[in-house]
Design a protein around this motif. Structure first.
Motif, mmCIF file in Angstrom:
data_model
loop_
_atom_site.group_PDB
_atom_site.id
_atom_site.type_symbol
_atom_site.label_atom_id
_atom_site.label_comp_id
_atom_site.label_asym_id
_atom_site.label_seq_id
_atom_site.Cartn_x
_atom_site.Cartn_y
_atom_site.Cartn_z
ATOM 1 N N MET A 1 2.390 69.995 62.128
ATOM 2 C CA MET A 1 1.665 69.959 63.361
ATOM 3 C C MET A 1 2.555 69.512 64.511
ATOM 4 O O MET A 1 3.191 68.664 64.475
ATOM 5 N N GLU A 2 2.349 70.325 65.592
ATOM 6 C CA GLU A 2 3.108 69.649 66.844
ATOM 7 C C GLU A 2 1.730 69.132 67.717
ATOM 8 O O GLU A 2 0.827 69.412 67.659
ATOM 9 N N TYR A 3 2.574 68.340 68.704
ATOM 10 C CA TYR A 3 1.677 67.793 69.607
ATOM 11 C C TYR A 3 1.954 67.983 71.059
ATOM 12 O O TYR A 3 3.074 68.086 71.297
ATOM 13 N N ARG A 4 0.966 67.880 71.776
ATOM 14 C CA ARG A 4 1.184 68.396 73.500
ATOM 15 C C ARG A 4 0.846 67.293 74.143
ATOM 16 O O ARG A 4 -0.469 66.728 73.849
ATOM 17 N N ARG A 5 1.248 67.160 75.482
ATOM 18 C CA ARG A 5 0.446 66.220 76.444
ATOM 19 C C ARG A 5 -0.469 66.995 77.163
ATOM 20 O O ARG A 5 -0.269 68.080 77.294
ATOM 21 N N VAL A 6 -1.638 66.254 77.472
ATOM 22 C CA VAL A 6 -2.869 66.950 78.055
ATOM 23 C C VAL A 6 -2.607 67.070 79.784
ATOM 24 O O VAL A 6 -2.531 65.591 80.252
ATOM 25 N N GLY A 7 -2.393 68.004 80.323
ATOM 26 C CA GLY A 7 -2.095 67.795 81.644
ATOM 27 C C GLY A 7 -0.999 67.028 82.257
ATOM 28 O O GLY A 7 -0.116 67.039 81.469
ATOM 29 N N ALA A 8 -1.279 66.471 83.253
ATOM 30 C CA ALA A 8 -0.272 65.592 83.807
ATOM 31 C C ALA A 8 -0.496 63.991 83.192
ATOM 32 O O ALA A 8 0.463 63.172 83.660
ATOM 33 N N SER A 9 -1.087 63.718 82.138
ATOM 34 C CA SER A 9 -1.347 62.646 81.539
ATOM 35 C C SER A 9 -0.374 62.174 80.541
ATOM 36 O O SER A 9 0.332 63.304 80.026
ATOM 37 N N GLY A 10 -0.516 61.066 79.898
ATOM 38 C CA GLY A 10 0.525 60.656 78.881
ATOM 39 C C GLY A 10 -0.137 60.859 77.447
ATOM 40 O O GLY A 10 0.490 60.595 76.452
ATOM 41 N N LEU A 11 -1.640 61.510 77.378
ATOM 42 C CA LEU A 11 -2.118 61.477 76.229
ATOM 43 C C LEU A 11 -1.572 62.787 75.522
ATOM 44 O O LEU A 11 -1.701 63.737 75.751
ATOM 45 N N ALA A 12 -1.246 62.376 74.060
ATOM 46 C CA ALA A 12 -0.821 63.435 73.327
ATOM 47 C C ALA A 12 -1.810 63.790 72.229
ATOM 48 O O ALA A 12 -2.649 63.040 71.587
ATOM 49 N N VAL A 13 -2.159 65.151 72.157
ATOM 50 C CA VAL A 13 -3.057 65.893 71.204
ATOM 51 C C VAL A 13 -2.377 66.715 70.250
ATOM 52 O O VAL A 13 -1.324 67.193 70.317
ATOM 53 N N SER A 14 -3.035 67.006 69.171
ATOM 54 C CA SER A 14 -2.681 67.955 68.124
ATOM 55 C C SER A 14 -2.882 69.330 68.681
ATOM 56 O O SER A 14 -3.952 69.575 69.272
ATOM 57 N N ASP A 15 -1.726 70.171 68.726
ATOM 58 C CA ASP A 15 -2.071 71.519 69.387
ATOM 59 C C ASP A 15 -3.307 72.359 68.562
ATOM 60 O O ASP A 15 -3.813 73.397 69.233
ATOM 61 N N ILE A 16 -3.530 72.045 67.481
ATOM 62 C CA ILE A 16 -4.648 72.631 66.815
ATOM 63 C C ILE A 16 -5.739 71.462 66.523
ATOM 64 O O ILE A 16 -5.303 70.351 66.254
ATOM 65 N N ALA A 17 -6.837 71.623 67.260
ATOM 66 C CA ALA A 17 -8.082 70.442 67.209
ATOM 67 C C ALA A 17 -9.190 71.171 66.308
ATOM 68 O O ALA A 17 -9.334 72.530 66.484
ATOM 69 N N TYR A 18 -9.864 70.171 65.995
ATOM 70 C CA TYR A 18 -11.026 70.747 65.153
ATOM 71 C C TYR A 18 -12.484 70.237 65.731
ATOM 72 O O TYR A 18 -12.546 69.110 66.223
ATOM 73 N N GLY A 19 -13.210 71.319 65.957
ATOM 74 C CA GLY A 19 -14.546 70.890 66.635
ATOM 75 C C GLY A 19 -15.585 71.657 65.662
ATOM 76 O O GLY A 19 -15.611 72.344 64.719
ATOM 77 N N ASN A 20 -16.661 70.446 65.783
ATOM 78 C CA ASN A 20 -17.680 70.632 64.512
ATOM 79 C C ASN A 20 -19.199 71.326 65.290
ATOM 80 O O ASN A 20 -20.155 70.637 64.703
#
Length: 325
Positions: A1-20
């Motif tokens: 799994m790779e992780y990316r920053r959201v916009g100009a923020s420092g928040l890192a998210v998995s580039d695949i997200a799960y929605g229910n």
């Protein structure tokens, strides 16, 4: 799994997200997502009368909360009353409190405004969000299906009230590229990243409807979200993508998810799944790089079926407001 920053923020998210949204009844999907390295989970207060949030609350009871990025949102009706929907101060704060209770957590990582509310001043909404941020109940704020003009209004209000606006969640797939013309350039300018929503076009881009039949338990068998896309001519074109996916060593679902991640503004692509096996398959799209030949073949095959009109806003069919107990 790779992780990316959201916009100009420092928040890192998995580039695949799960929605229910439609798949919260299968608890094994969350376990499969965690096993695959997915750290980012999306839901909303109004989904199935709060049951979607409750499912996450139960599933994450044993998980290390600080490792997760939990996203939920407000706008859709949560009850029959006149103040049980929209983005008024009253509803935003009440909905957030309800989400925290159902999710069994003390904070929401990304709190999303799921549509623009034409009846509530943007300043009123963001003042309420500022209070929630200062109270520690909300870490970051996002929007969903806001136009470029509306996002600029949000940016101005966010700066005025010190609200960390970092994300936008547009409907974005091979077939629906409406956000590319105006929304994504504006977001890039104001430091807002994208959570690509409905990247599989409700299962159409997985090829499951290639013969036009609606199988029991599929997305199209429930509320009619996918049915407008079940046109024979489009399904024939989608089926031709199978060869592109095979040549790239991917499943059709992986190809569709990877396509959304090619846009540099996309921090994560949000996909649901009906089974744990589908979650595991989707996760393998993380980090996939599609070369120019593959992207060109996709554009050629889908042709005029690709929607790019920036005036359009995607919404699911209207559903009756649930009665809260």
């Amino acid at each position: 799994m790779e992780y990316r920053r959201v916009g100009a923020s420092g928040l890192a998210v998995s580039d695949i997200a799960y929605g229910n949204w439609l798949t919260h009844h299968e608890p094994g999907c969350v376990a499969a997502a965690l096993d695959a390295g997915i750290t980012t989970f999306h839901t909303a207060a109004a989904w199935d009368g709060g049951a979607a949030e409750e499912a996450y609350g139960a599933a994450f009871s044993g998980a290390l909360r600080d490792e997760l990025v939990l996203c939920t949102g407000v706008f859709w009706p949560e009850g029959p009353g006149p103040n049980a929907a929209g983005l008024s101060r009253k509803h935003v704060i009440a909905s957030c409190e309800g989400s925290l209770r159902r999710l069994r957590t003390d904070h929401i990582d990304v709190y999303q405004l799921l549509r623009f509310d034409f009846r509530t001043p943007v300043a009123e909404t963001f003042l309420a969000l500022s209070d929630l941020v200062r109270q520690g109940k909300v870490r970051y704020v996002g929007t969903s299906e806001w136009t470029a003009e509306q996002l600029l209004q949000a940016h101005e209000a966010a700066q005025r009230y010190d609200v960390p606006l970092i994300a936008n969640q547009p409907h974005y797939s091979m077939l629906w590229r409406v956000a590319e013309a105006q929304v994504m350039p504006v977001c890039d300018r104001i430091g807002v990243g994208q959570f690509a929503s409905v990247p599989l076009a409700q299962g159409v881009l997985t090829g499951k409807y290639h013969d036009g039949r609606i199988q029991a338990g599929s997305r199209a068998a429930g509320p009619a979200y996918a049915r407008p896309l079940l046109m024979p001519e489009l399904l024939e074109r989608v089926e031709l993508l199978r060869g592109v996916a095979d040549d790239a060593g991917l499943t059709m679902a992986q190809l569709a998810l990877a396509w959304t991640l090619q846009h540099e503004g996309v921090a994560a692509t949000v996909a649901g799944a009906s089974t744990p096996e589908q979650v595991t398959e989707n996760a393998k799209a993380s980090g996939v790089r599609l070369d120019l030949d593959v992207l060109t073949r996709i554009d050629h095959l889908l042709g005029s079926f690709v929607q790019t009109d920036p005036r359009l806003v995607w919404s699911p069919p209207a559903q009756p407001a649930p009665a809260r107990t």
